[in-house]
Design a protein around this motif. Structure first.
Motif, PDB file in Angstrom:
ATOM      1  N   LEU A 145       0.831  -1.206   0.000  1.00  0.00           N
ATOM      2  CA  LEU A 145       0.000   0.000   0.000  1.00  0.00           C
ATOM      3  C   LEU A 145       0.865   1.256   0.000  1.00  0.00           C
ATOM      4  O   LEU A 145       0.586   2.221  -0.724  1.00  0.00           O
ATOM      5  N   PHE A 146       1.937   1.252   0.803  1.00  0.00           N
ATOM      6  CA  PHE A 146       2.859   2.390   0.818  1.00  0.00           C
ATOM      7  C   PHE A 146       3.549   2.559  -0.531  1.00  0.00           C
ATOM      8  O   PHE A 146       3.703   3.674  -1.035  1.00  0.00           O
ATOM      9  N   MET A 147       3.980   1.435  -1.126  1.00  0.00           N
ATOM     10  CA  MET A 147       4.675   1.515  -2.415  1.00  0.00           C
ATOM     11  C   MET A 147       3.745   1.986  -3.524  1.00  0.00           C
ATOM     12  O   MET A 147       4.140   2.791  -4.381  1.00  0.00           O
ATOM     13  N   GLY A 148       2.515   1.505  -3.519  1.00  0.00           N
ATOM     14  CA  GLY A 148       1.552   1.974  -4.512  1.00  0.00           C
ATOM     15  C   GLY A 148       1.292   3.466  -4.386  1.00  0.00           C
ATOM     16  O   GLY A 148       1.178   4.175  -5.386  1.00  0.00           O
ATOM     17  N   CYS A 149       1.249   3.946  -3.143  1.00  0.00           N
ATOM     18  CA  CYS A 149       1.062   5.384  -2.913  1.00  0.00           C
ATOM     19  C   CYS A 149       2.270   6.176  -3.411  1.00  0.00           C
ATOM     20  O   CYS A 149       2.109   7.216  -4.069  1.00  0.00           O
ATOM     21  N   ALA A 150       3.487   5.686  -3.102  1.00  0.00           N
ATOM     22  CA  ALA A 150       4.702   6.383  -3.545  1.00  0.00           C
ATOM     23  C   ALA A 150       4.817   6.387  -5.066  1.00  0.00           C
ATOM     24  O   ALA A 150       5.193   7.406  -5.679  1.00  0.00           O
ATOM     25  N   MET A 151       4.477   5.284  -5.716  1.00  0.00           N
ATOM     26  CA  MET A 151       4.522   5.218  -7.174  1.00  0.00           C
ATOM     27  C   MET A 151       3.520   6.168  -7.804  1.00  0.00           C
ATOM     28  O   MET A 151       3.813   6.832  -8.813  1.00  0.00           O
ATOM     29  N   ALA A 152       2.317   6.247  -7.230  1.00  0.00           N
ATOM     30  CA  ALA A 152       1.308   7.158  -7.773  1.00  0.00           C
ATOM     31  C   ALA A 152       1.738   8.611  -7.618  1.00  0.00           C
ATOM     32  O   ALA A 152       1.554   9.427  -8.535  1.00  0.00           O
TER      33      ALA A 152
END
Length: 378
Positions: A145-152
């Protein structure tokens, strides 16, 4: 991947005290047989079909992650554009995290499943394996979830402010960001080691998670609120950033002059499409567990569960089952939503529409000629 078996209990689940002598064992055995005979208790026995389903599911997840990892590593080695390389570094780290998060907790849950699970009387007790499994659930849940947020957020900056993105985002800073994400998720997962929350066995005794259903304290409520709040906030930020990126690319596409060079934007479109796929998968898989966990701990702490305890247990089990599918579906986003695959789908669609247009254009002359013949005859 978590394999969850079922206890089917009706009536009183309490068994008589079993002493160490042979007489006590015989009495306990007679008591259990009596309960079974009257239908008051059904003991858990792992079935061969259940184990086969678990193994097949784990195999599917492992193969999917390996294939996606191979595709991403190969693309990263051939990539020369820095923005695309940064995205691929994030994506590769996400797939590696999903792979480990699928393998380690899945093996522990499979071990519990094969051993028959933990008896309901021992749900509130927590051993080292339960602590480790609960920590893995929290850590490998927050990391994607954190990585998806950072990528977005990174793609939103790259699409809307490309010059600022090129000056701020580098491979070194991307690696630092990944380390911060892993460290933050690890710190949250280790809070029960500092007595800030606790992990316990969950119904049906084949997995461990934060204490949410019984004997909950204020620290348990705070821990669940922190876990669910961080997860839901990450999903919300991803939704906002991906929406901004998508609208920006659509406006650019509409304003683009015919014949202009747009290869750079095609890379952006591919990355945003993949991010949207990741976001949709995460929302579907993780939102139920984040919401159900928060509901359960609040109602348990306020002692308002009452007769709905079985329903809350069912919701929690459904939530964790959906969450485990996130590590299986995430790799298919990169396998199916690549630019080469999207281009083939576009060409196939274009060819189909072209064939229909040709058929219509062929029918039109014949229709006009038939009309002329009818007029001449008249």
């Amino acid at each position: 991947m978590l394999a969850l078996s079922h206890f089917n209990c009706s009536g009183s689940p309490l068994l008589p005290y079993i002493s160490n002598d042979s007489g006590g064992k015989v009495e306990a055995k007679v008591a259990v047989e009596g309960l079974l005979h009257h239908g008051n208790l059904t003991l858990l026995q792992p079935t061969t079909s259940g184990v086969i389903v678990v193994i097949l599911s784990m195999t599917l997840g492992i193969i999917s992650n390996i294939v996606a990892l191979f595709i991403l590593v190969n693309a990263y080695s051939l990539q020369r554009r820095r923005t695309k390389a940064t995205f691929l570094l994030f994506a590769t780290s996400l797939v590696v995290t999903d792979f480990i998060g699928h393998l380690i907790p899945g093996a522990l849950v499979l071990r519990l499943y094969l051993s028959g699970g933990v008896h309901p009387e021992d749900f509130n007790s927590s051993d080292r394996m339960c602590q480790f499994l609960g920590g893995c659930m929290v850590f490998f849940g927050l990391c994607p979830l954190f990585m998806g947020c950072a990528m977005a957020a990174e793609r939103c900056l790259g699409v809307t402010k490309p010059l600022l993105h090129s000056s701020l985002v580098t491979k070194t800073r991307t690696k630092i960001c990944l380390c911060v994400i892993w460290l933050a998720a690890l710190c949250v997962a280790l809070l029960p080691c500092l007595q800030l929350g606790s992990y316990t066995y969950q119904d049906p005794g084949t997995w461990c998670f934060i204490k949410v259903l019984s004997d909950t304290a204020e620290l348990d409520v705070a821990f669940v609120a922190l876990f669910s709040g961080l997860g839901l906030t990450s999903l919300t930020v991803s939704l906002v950033c991906n929406t901004i990126s998508g609208l920006t690319l659509v406006l650019y596409r509409l304003r683009r002059q015919p014949g202009s060079h747009h290869s750079a934007k095609s890379h952006d479109i591919e990355m945003v499409v993949q991010l949207v796929g990741i976001m949709v998968t995460s929302c579907i898989c993780w939102s139920p567990l984040l919401i159900f966990g928060l509901m359960c701990v609040i109602h348990s702490y306020t002692q308002s569960i009452g007769e709905d305890l079985t329903g809350y247990k069912t919701l929690l089990v459904m939530g964790v089952r959906l969450a485990t599918w996130n590590q299986i579906l995430d790799p298919w986003v990169y396998i199916l939503l690549r630019r080469t695959v999207l281009r083939k789908i576009y060409l196939i669609t274009k060819c189909q529409s072209g064939l229909r247009a040709n058929m219509i254009s062929r029918w039109e002359p014949s229709f006009h000629s038939s009309e002329k013949n009818e007029v001449n005859r008249v």
